[in-house]
Design a protein around this motif. Structure first.
Motif, PDB file in Angstrom:
ATOM      1  N   TRP A  53      14.669  -0.012 -19.947  1.00 26.60           N
ATOM      2  CA  TRP A  53      13.431   0.582 -19.858  1.00 26.60           C
ATOM      3  C   TRP A  53      12.295   0.991 -20.334  1.00 26.60           C
ATOM      4  CZ3 TRP A  53      10.466   0.796 -14.866  1.00 26.60           C
ATOM      5  CH2 TRP A  53       9.228   1.357 -14.804  1.00 26.60           C
ATOM      6  N   ASN A  54      11.240   0.644 -20.012  1.00 26.70           N
ATOM      7  CA  ASN A  54      10.422   1.362 -21.277  1.00 26.70           C
ATOM      8  C   ASN A  54       8.932   2.396 -20.198  1.00 26.70           C
ATOM      9  OD1 ASN A  54       8.029   1.296 -22.490  1.00 26.70           O
ATOM     10  ND2 ASN A  54       8.619  -0.044 -24.153  1.00 26.70           N
ATOM     11  N   ASP A  55       8.614   3.184 -21.031  1.00 29.31           N
ATOM     12  CA  ASP A  55       7.295   4.216 -20.151  1.00 29.31           C
ATOM     13  C   ASP A  55       5.888   2.922 -20.559  1.00 29.31           C
ATOM     14  OD1 ASP A  55       9.308   6.089 -19.091  1.00 29.31           O
ATOM     15  OD2 ASP A  55       8.869   7.443 -20.796  1.00 29.31           O
ATOM     16  N   LYS A  56       6.595   2.498 -20.573  1.00 31.19           N
ATOM     17  CA  LYS A  56       4.679   1.349 -20.656  1.00 31.19           C
ATOM     18  C   LYS A  56       4.568   0.756 -19.377  1.00 31.19           C
ATOM     19  CE  LYS A  56       3.969   0.761 -26.119  1.00 31.19           C
ATOM     20  NZ  LYS A  56       3.793   0.428 -26.889  1.00 31.19           N
ATOM     21  N   TYR A  57       5.806   0.758 -18.475  1.00 32.21           N
ATOM     22  CA  TYR A  57       5.935   0.402 -17.583  1.00 32.21           C
ATOM     23  C   TYR A  57       5.060   1.271 -16.688  1.00 32.21           C
ATOM     24  CZ  TYR A  57       9.253  -3.468 -19.346  1.00 32.21           C
ATOM     25  OH  TYR A  57      10.243  -4.133 -20.712  1.00 32.21           O
ATOM     26  N   LEU A  58       5.187   1.728 -16.695  1.00 32.71           N
ATOM     27  CA  LEU A  58       4.328   2.414 -15.091  1.00 32.71           C
ATOM     28  C   LEU A  58       3.291   1.919 -15.808  1.00 32.71           C
ATOM     29  CD1 LEU A  58       5.826   6.515 -16.064  1.00 32.71           C
ATOM     30  CD2 LEU A  58       6.714   4.913 -14.130  1.00 32.71           C
ATOM     31  N   GLU A  59       2.699   2.530 -15.769  1.00 30.00           N
ATOM     32  CA  GLU A  59       0.504   2.079 -15.567  1.00 30.00           C
ATOM     33  C   GLU A  59       0.548   0.338 -15.802  1.00 30.00           C
ATOM     34  OE1 GLU A  59      -2.972   1.655 -18.742  1.00 30.00           O
ATOM     35  OE2 GLU A  59      -1.657   3.020 -19.745  1.00 30.00           O
ATOM     36  N   SER A  60       1.465  -0.552 -16.392  1.00 32.74           N
ATOM     37  CA  SER A  60       1.712  -2.024 -15.887  1.00 32.74           C
ATOM     38  C   SER A  60       2.189  -2.393 -14.902  1.00 32.74           C
ATOM     39  CB  SER A  60       2.609  -2.845 -17.062  1.00 32.74           C
ATOM     40  OG  SER A  60       4.084  -2.345 -17.440  1.00 32.74           O
ATOM     41  N   PHE A  61       2.770  -1.803 -13.753  1.00 31.19           N
ATOM     42  CA  PHE A  61       2.830  -1.912 -12.874  1.00 31.19           C
ATOM     43  C   PHE A  61       2.285  -0.921 -11.510  1.00 31.19           C
ATOM     44  CE2 PHE A  61       8.301  -2.520 -14.041  1.00 31.19           C
ATOM     45  CZ  PHE A  61       8.067  -3.321 -14.476  1.00 31.19           C
ATOM     46  N   GLY A  62       1.351  -0.404 -12.586  1.00 34.99           N
ATOM     47  CA  GLY A  62       0.643   0.307 -11.101  1.00 34.99           C
ATOM     48  C   GLY A  62       0.839   1.918 -10.993  1.00 34.99           C
ATOM     49  N   LEU A  63       1.558   2.387 -11.687  1.00 32.71           N
ATOM     50  CA  LEU A  63       2.110   3.106 -11.390  1.00 32.71           C
ATOM     51  C   LEU A  63       1.262   4.099 -11.696  1.00 32.71           C
ATOM     52  CD1 LEU A  63       6.219   3.107 -11.217  1.00 32.71           C
ATOM     53  CD2 LEU A  63       4.246   2.332  -9.087  1.00 32.71           C
ATOM     54  N   VAL A  64       0.629   4.593 -12.599  1.00 38.55           N
ATOM     55  CA  VAL A  64       0.031   5.837 -13.407  1.00 38.55           C
ATOM     56  C   VAL A  64      -1.170   5.157 -13.885  1.00 38.55           C
ATOM     57  CG1 VAL A  64      -0.262   6.630 -15.639  1.00 38.55           C
ATOM     58  CG2 VAL A  64       2.136   6.524 -14.282  1.00 38.55           C
ATOM     59  N   THR A  65      -2.042   6.063 -14.176  1.00 39.85           N
ATOM     60  CA  THR A  65      -3.787   4.859 -14.110  1.00 39.85           C
ATOM     61  C   THR A  65      -3.325   5.546 -16.005  1.00 39.85           C
ATOM     62  OG1 THR A  65      -4.615   7.690 -14.541  1.00 39.85           O
ATOM     63  CG2 THR A  65      -4.848   6.024 -11.630  1.00 39.85           C
ATOM     64  N   PRO A  66      -4.956   4.503 -16.713  1.00 41.03           N
ATOM     65  CA  PRO A  66      -4.733   4.937 -18.047  1.00 41.03           C
ATOM     66  C   PRO A  66      -5.066   5.834 -18.465  1.00 41.03           C
ATOM     67  CG  PRO A  66      -6.192   2.510 -17.465  1.00 41.03           C
ATOM     68  CD  PRO A  66      -5.856   3.016 -15.962  1.00 41.03           C
ATOM     69  N   ASP A  67      -6.324   6.646 -17.426  1.00 41.00           N
ATOM     70  CA  ASP A  67      -5.852   8.517 -17.973  1.00 41.00           C
ATOM     71  C   ASP A  67      -4.892   9.879 -17.598  1.00 41.00           C
ATOM     72  OD1 ASP A  67      -6.160   8.399 -15.297  1.00 41.00           O
ATOM     73  OD2 ASP A  67      -8.321   9.141 -15.686  1.00 41.00           O
ATOM     74  N   GLY A  68      -3.550   8.746 -17.636  1.00 43.46           N
ATOM     75  CA  GLY A  68      -2.836   9.371 -17.113  1.00 43.46           C
ATOM     76  C   GLY A  68      -2.441   9.946 -15.628  1.00 43.46           C
ATOM     77  N   LYS A  69      -2.788   9.756 -14.613  1.00 44.01           N
ATOM     78  CA  LYS A  69      -2.833   9.880 -13.800  1.00 44.01           C
ATOM     79  C   LYS A  69      -1.709   9.188 -12.832  1.00 44.01           C
ATOM     80  CE  LYS A  69      -6.231  13.678 -14.010  1.00 44.01           C
ATOM     81  NZ  LYS A  69      -5.759  14.923 -13.665  1.00 44.01           N
ATOM     82  N   LEU A  70      -1.367   9.640 -12.126  1.00 45.65           N
ATOM     83  CA  LEU A  70      -0.975   9.125 -10.608  1.00 45.65           C
ATOM     84  C   LEU A  70      -1.247   8.519  -9.409  1.00 45.65           C
ATOM     85  CD1 LEU A  70       2.721  11.517 -10.100  1.00 45.65           C
ATOM     86  CD2 LEU A  70       2.784   9.280 -11.919  1.00 45.65           C
ATOM     87  N   THR A  71      -0.875   7.129  -9.455  1.00 45.23           N
ATOM     88  CA  THR A  71      -1.659   6.271  -7.764  1.00 45.23           C
ATOM     89  C   THR A  71      -0.757   7.082  -6.529  1.00 45.23           C
ATOM     90  OG1 THR A  71       0.107   4.074  -8.670  1.00 45.23           O
ATOM     91  CG2 THR A  71      -1.979   4.162  -9.408  1.00 45.23           C
ATOM     92  N   ASN A  72      -1.230   6.963  -5.739  1.00 42.29           N
ATOM     93  CA  ASN A  72       0.173   7.382  -4.936  1.00 42.29           C
ATOM     94  C   ASN A  72       1.491   5.792  -5.089  1.00 42.29           C
ATOM     95  OD1 ASN A  72      -2.242   8.357  -3.140  1.00 42.29           O
ATOM     96  ND2 ASN A  72      -3.253   6.653  -1.754  1.00 42.29           N
ATOM     97  N   ALA A  73       1.411   4.859  -5.286  1.00 40.83           N
ATOM     98  CA  ALA A  73       2.566   4.048  -5.134  1.00 40.83           C
ATOM     99  C   ALA A  73       3.467   4.825  -6.396  1.00 40.83           C
ATOM    100  CB  ALA A  73       2.450   2.626  -5.674  1.00 40.83           C
ATOM    101  N   GLY A  74       2.777   5.442  -7.654  1.00 45.61           N
ATOM    102  CA  GLY A  74       3.731   6.058  -8.245  1.00 45.61           C
ATOM    103  C   GLY A  74       3.952   7.470  -8.048  1.00 45.61           C
ATOM    104  N   LEU A  75       3.199   8.249  -6.546  1.00 47.52           N
ATOM    105  CA  LEU A  75       3.543   9.007  -6.249  1.00 47.52           C
ATOM    106  C   LEU A  75       5.186   8.617  -5.294  1.00 47.52           C
ATOM    107  CD1 LEU A  75       0.230  11.226  -4.797  1.00 47.52           C
ATOM    108  CD2 LEU A  75       2.509  12.343  -6.770  1.00 47.52           C
ATOM    109  N   LEU A  76       5.293   7.712  -5.008  1.00 47.91           N
ATOM    110  CA  LEU A  76       6.230   7.175  -3.763  1.00 47.91           C
ATOM    111  C   LEU A  76       8.106   6.878  -5.033  1.00 47.91           C
ATOM    112  CD1 LEU A  76       4.365   5.115  -1.195  1.00 47.91           C
ATOM    113  CD2 LEU A  76       5.362   7.103  -0.807  1.00 47.91           C
ATOM    114  N   PHE A  77       7.378   7.024  -6.153  1.00 46.14           N
ATOM    115  CA  PHE A  77       8.554   6.283  -6.775  1.00 46.14           C
ATOM    116  C   PHE A  77       9.014   7.779  -8.247  1.00 46.14           C
ATOM    117  CE2 PHE A  77       7.208   2.476  -5.844  1.00 46.14           C
ATOM    118  CZ  PHE A  77       8.270   1.932  -5.727  1.00 46.14           C
ATOM    119  N   VAL A  78       8.015   8.777  -8.251  1.00 47.39           N
ATOM    120  CA  VAL A  78       9.142   9.917  -8.626  1.00 47.39           C
ATOM    121  C   VAL A  78      10.043  10.339  -8.528  1.00 47.39           C
ATOM    122  CG1 VAL A  78       6.721  10.611  -9.762  1.00 47.39           C
ATOM    123  CG2 VAL A  78       7.115  11.264  -8.309  1.00 47.39           C
ATOM    124  N   ASP A  79      10.718  10.716  -8.964  1.00 47.26           N
ATOM    125  CA  ASP A  79      11.711  10.987  -9.120  1.00 47.26           C
ATOM    126  C   ASP A  79      11.586  12.565  -7.706  1.00 47.26           C
ATOM    127  OD1 ASP A  79      13.425  10.291 -10.676  1.00 47.26           O
ATOM    128  OD2 ASP A  79      13.667  11.836 -11.949  1.00 47.26           O
TER     129      ASP A  79
END
Length: 499
Positions: free
Chosen positions: A173-199
């Motif tokens: 796993w690479n943390d860069k995937y978070l942005e490329s997969f659409g879970l995190v925005t370029p300015d470091g905010k979670l998307t709604n999808a990101g909220l659904l995958f956080v621990d």
């Protein structure tokens, strides 16, 4: 469109018949224009009565001018419309062809009130709040799961997602995937999808309700549990509950054991993935339900078909892939939980049909009601008179068996059935080894499994798996249909009867 014996025949439900143009009640037909533009497009035919009989218009040109004027004056934004005159046996009718819009929602405007409509079946109905939100997102070319939140990604962890990614793909796993997969925005905010995958997922509607009912209806429950977690854990919890409260029979073949499960594990998995991905997360009071009855398993989630059609009226082999939550869907694809081509409904049926104890009529069924989607799997070891004795299932699968029994992995007391040896063979077939038996068990559980996944699950090399597969195929026990990447394994029950 076809005309037969002076009657208009359309090939789909995306149309409305109007005997004449209502000039004083423009809302009666402008709402259909709004609905067609907000959904998948459609046509209004003027000069045709409710029975589809062509009666014609007295002044089609004047009617066309009035329709055009009202669309420009009362709809915002103005949808793309074509006015097409049609001549037939001395009658002139007018088709108002509305194209599916890209600037949704298209509102009907009157007396300071703006109302949007959508097409549901053959009716144009006013949008509810969830439908209106979906149209707004569609018009901005955004989806709910892709919208940014104000939550800082740095305050959350994705350890469960990262570990699952490694287990499923055998890649780091690479943390860069978070942005490329659409879970995190370029300015470091979670998307709604990101909220659904956080621990520590805090999205209220990210829940599943699991219930094992005592019989065929919602009466008393043997067990009922609610899970609120991220999507990776919800999938795991749902499958664990399913496996704890369903059974699997078996039949002892001459040289191996053949499992006869109530359901296809992989088909249920595909169904649960489908409901977690495609559910409408804008519905705050909704969640995914897993209801297990004696004769069936039902999965229910909020959110009907995106195009407003009823799935029970569609050919599932021709339903195009339309994703309400493309970011979530892509993340599940990256986890190797689903395929990109969006063939879940078809695959559930095919996986079920590959089971050795499958009977026609036991295919998974799909239904939409109001704003909910239902998937029903039927117990393959259940008949009109209740639970089918494993002996009868074994006899149906193969007329000559050695032993048969039932394995139950639930909290209910385990039980088994043994029978005297049936059928005589002049020569005892060579027994298969443990790895080959595990391959057969895996194929029953998931006919679409690959050799790589077999090796990972069994704990041997891919070469060892391929060697045992070859042996099983040479013995006439195992066969493969389709391509290597998209095909299915099949257990050959009676090889001597096959060509």
């Amino acid at each position: 469109m076809q005309i037969h014996t002076n009657t208009l025949i359309a090939e789909c439900s995306a149309y409305d018949f109007k005997e004449m143009l209502e000039r004083k009640k423009v809302k009666s037909w402008l709402k259909s224009v709004s609905a067609f533009a907000n959904t998948d497009g459609g046509s209004l035919f003027y000069g045709v009565n409710d029975d589809g009989v062509i009666v014609g218009l007295e002044n089609p040109q004047a009617d066309a001018d009035f329709i055009s004027e009202m669309i420009k004056a009362r709809l915002d934004p103005v949808p793309e419309v074509q006015l097409i005159p049609i001549e037939h046996e001395g009658h002139t009718l007018l088709e108002v062809k509305v194209k599916a819009g890209t600037l949704t929602p298209y509102y009907y405007y009157q007396d300071g009130t703006r109302t949007a409509y959508v097409r549901v079946g053959n009716e144009s109905v006013e949008c509810n709040s969830q439908q209106l939100l979906s149209l707004v997102l569609k018009g901005t070319h955004m989806t709910w799961d892709s919208l940014p939140t104000q939550v800082n990604a740095s305050k959350h962890s994705f350890i469960i997602l990262a570990n699952t990614f490694h287990e499923q793909t055998h890649q780091e796993w690479n943390d860069k995937y978070l942005e490329s997969f659409g879970l995190v925005t370029p300015d470091g905010k979670l998307t709604n999808a990101g909220l659904l995958f956080v621990d520590n997922c805090t999205v209220f509607q990210s829940r599943i309700f699991c219930t094992r009912w005592t019989g065929l209806y919602k009466d008393d429950a043997i067990s009922s549990v609610e899970h609120r977690a991220n999507l990776v854990l919800l999938l795991k919890y749902g499958m664990d509950f399913f496996k704890n409260y369903t059974m699997s029979g078996w039949v002892k073949m001459p040289n191996y054991r053949l499992n006869l499960p109530d359901y296809s594990d992989r088909a249920i998995f595909e169904g649960l993935v489908n409901h977690l991905i495609h559910r409408d997360y804008t519905v705050m009071g909704g969640e995914v339900h897993i209801d297990i009855y004696d004769d069936r398993v039902e999965l229910v989630s909020p959110g009907a078909m995106l195009d407003g059609t009823q799935i029970q009226d569609r050919d599932i082999y021709k339903v195009p892939s339309m994703r309400r939550n493309p970011v979530i869907a892509d993340m599940f694809t990256q986890l190797d939980y689903m395929e990109k081509r969006g063939s879940g409904l078809r695959k559930m049926r095919e996986l079920t049909e590959k089971l050795p104890n499958f009977l026609p009529g036991k295919e998974p069924q799909y239904q939409t009601e109001a704003a909910s989607f239902y998937t029903t799997f039927y117990n393959l070891n259940w008949g009109e008179n209740g639970k089918t004795p494993v002996e009868e299932v074994a006899d149906r699968v193969n007329g000559s068996v050695e032993k048969f029994g039932v394995n139950e992995e639930s909290s209910v007391e385990k039980f088994g059935v043994n029978a005297d040896k049936l059928g005589n063979t002049s020569k005892t077939p060579k027994k298969i080894n443990k790895t080959a038996q595990k391959i057969i068990d895996l194929v029953i559980s998931d006919p679409s499994i690959t050799a790589d996944n077999m090796a990972n699950k069994v704990g041997v090399t891919k070469r060892a798996i391929e060697k045992n597969i070859k042996s099983l195929r040479d013995m006439g026990i195992l066969a493969h249909e389709g391509s290597d990447k998209a095909g299915y394994w099949r257990i050959v029950i009676n090889p001597q009867t096959e060509q």
